[in-house]
Scaffold this active site. Structure first.
Site, mmCIF file in Angstrom:
data_model
loop_
_atom_site.group_PDB
_atom_site.id
_atom_site.type_symbol
_atom_site.label_atom_id
_atom_site.label_comp_id
_atom_site.label_asym_id
_atom_site.label_seq_id
_atom_site.Cartn_x
_atom_site.Cartn_y
_atom_site.Cartn_z
ATOM 1 N N PHE A 144 13.428 20.460 -92.002
ATOM 2 C CA PHE A 144 13.348 20.084 -90.588
ATOM 3 C C PHE A 144 13.015 18.599 -90.526
ATOM 4 C CE2 PHE A 144 11.441 19.167 -86.541
ATOM 5 C CZ PHE A 144 12.298 19.811 -85.660
ATOM 6 N N ASP A 231 9.978 12.400 -96.316
ATOM 7 C CA ASP A 231 9.615 12.522 -94.905
ATOM 8 C C ASP A 231 8.183 13.033 -94.820
ATOM 9 O OD1 ASP A 231 9.181 13.352 -92.312
ATOM 10 O OD2 ASP A 231 11.130 14.300 -92.053
ATOM 11 N N LYS A 260 4.202 10.694 -86.010
ATOM 12 C CA LYS A 260 3.150 11.553 -85.463
ATOM 13 C C LYS A 260 1.785 10.863 -85.437
ATOM 14 C CE LYS A 260 5.487 15.956 -86.314
ATOM 15 N NZ LYS A 260 5.895 16.212 -84.942
#
Length: 412
Positions: A144, A231, A260
């Site tokens: 994802f 990531d 984030k």
């Protein structure tokens, strides 16, 4: 006339005027501080999602909010058509913090992943000598990385792809945690320029590869002159009990993706880091963002990383994670009929719920936890992810473990 609650009214308004692309728990949050949030009726909850790990430093951390407010009074946006006095210091800070020569600030995590892919391909044509238009990326199943049309092109989740085609070519999907597949793919496909993966797969259910997997994968990439893109949007900034999850294997990504918690959860900030050999392949006019690297984001990034260091939140994440998993393992031993697995690192953890008439789905368990004052969210049908802010104390960890235990033990 029927009187409805403030919570019901807020939910109905979203349903009426907003897209139906999320299925939230039926709680309407109005404020937050530290590890806690409050709803429309004033009920207090422990936040065990942290906006999918974006609020590592706790809700509304005063130092981060102060930095944001002070800058907002002075200058918020210039675009990259001009220099501003805050971006350079932020670039220097983040490069020194993570050990890279260059940084490129964007906004969302998906933007940062797209940026990393563009960097890898540009490097492949300029430095590796691949034929223009041929550079391919290896990814893993269960990944994802975002929901843009480019990123869903290599998703293996039908929820992300069905009805959104045609998909973009140029990707090869291999099994996660499978070094033989990686080596075979790179050996057979000289057009590959990069290997993109998450060091821990968050959305897939907090799936953790074997120890040494990243180290061996990086060695294989070096053998075939392929760049390793990691990531760390969800796993970075102390979430797993290390500064980066890849630090457990002692691996430095060729291209690192962050997002984030880079802003402490107060505004969208992401960044891609790499060394000059890769970053300088992109020249003026070839990539950018109106808001990327804005002064507000720059000062917030520095403040957020300073909080991580000043309050030793990475160390706290490691210690509190050990306590949490020990409590969950003990709960699993008491209810092996309801919990099949406990896994995680630091404060990125998950438990697998055994489906059945007793438990229903993980969503049902999350509803029960909400009623007891703890907010979490299922990922897939039977996994619950637990990721509280890293400021959580040992006392609070035990209180929350008691809540989870009460809910699990109450299921007859």
């Amino acid at each position: 006339m029927e009187i409805i609650s403030a919570t019901q009214a807020a939910i109905e308004k979203e349903k009426k005027y907003g897209a139906h692309n999320y299925s939230p728990l039926p709680v309407v949050l109005t404020s937050g501080k530290g590890v806690n949030v409050w709803d429309e009726e004033g009920n207090k909850y422990y936040d065990f999602l942290s906006a999918y790990s974006a609020v590592n430093q706790g809700h509304c951390h005063p130092s981060i909010i102060e930095a944001m407010i002070n800058q907002a009074k002075t200058l918020t946006l210039t675009s990259r058509a001009f220099y501003n006095d805050k971006l350079g210091p932020a670039e220097e800070y983040i490069c020194r913090y993570f050990g890279y020569e260059k940084s490129l600030f964007m906004n969302s995590g998906a933007e940062a992943v797209e940026t990393a892919i563009k960097l890898a391909r540009k490097w492949a044509y300029k430095k590796k000598g691949l034929t223009p238009g041929s550079a391919a990326i290896v990814v893993v199943d269960g990944n994802f990385h975002g929901r843009t049309t480019g990123l869903i092109s290599f998703s293996t989740d039908p929820m992300s792809t069905d009805g959104f085609g045609p998909m973009m070519p140029g990707y090869h999907i291999i099994p996660y945690n499978d070094l033989a597949s990686l080596e075979n793919t790179l050996a057979q496909r000289p057009e590959i320029c990069a290997f993109l993966l998450e060091p821990i797969q968050g959305e897939a259910g907090v799936l953790i590869p074997d120890d040494g997997y990243l180290t061996a994968a990086h060695d294989i990439c070096k053998k075939y002159n392929v760049k390793l893109i990691i990531d760390e949007i969800q796993t970075g900034i102390g979430r797993t009990g290390k500064r980066l999850a890849s630090d457990y294997d002692g691996v430095k990504a060729d291209i690192l993706i962050l997002g984030k918690a880079l802003s402490g959860g107060v505004l969208p900030v992401s960044a891609v880091l790499c060394d000059d050999d890769i970053m300088l392949c992109i020249q003026p006019g070839e990539h950018g963002s109106t808001f990327g690297g804005n002064p507000l984001a720059a000062v917030v990034t520095i403040a957020s990383l300073e909080v991580m260091e000043r309050e030793a939140l990475t160390d706290n994440s490691f210690a509190m994670g050990e306590i949490f998993r020990a409590r969950m393992q003990a709960l699993k031993e008491k209810r092996p009929d309801l919990i099949s697995a406990v896994r995680g690192k630091g404060l990125l953890n998950a438990i697998d719920i055994i489906p059945g008439e007793k438990t229903g789905t993980a969503y049902n368990v999350c509803l029960a936890l909400m009623k007891k004052g703890l907010l979490s969210k299922p990922t897939h049908q039977h996994t619950i992810r637990f990721s509280p802010p890293l400021v959580i104390t040992e006392e609070e960890i035990h209180i929350c473990c008691d809540i989870i235990g009460d809910v699990i033990m109450s299921i007859k």
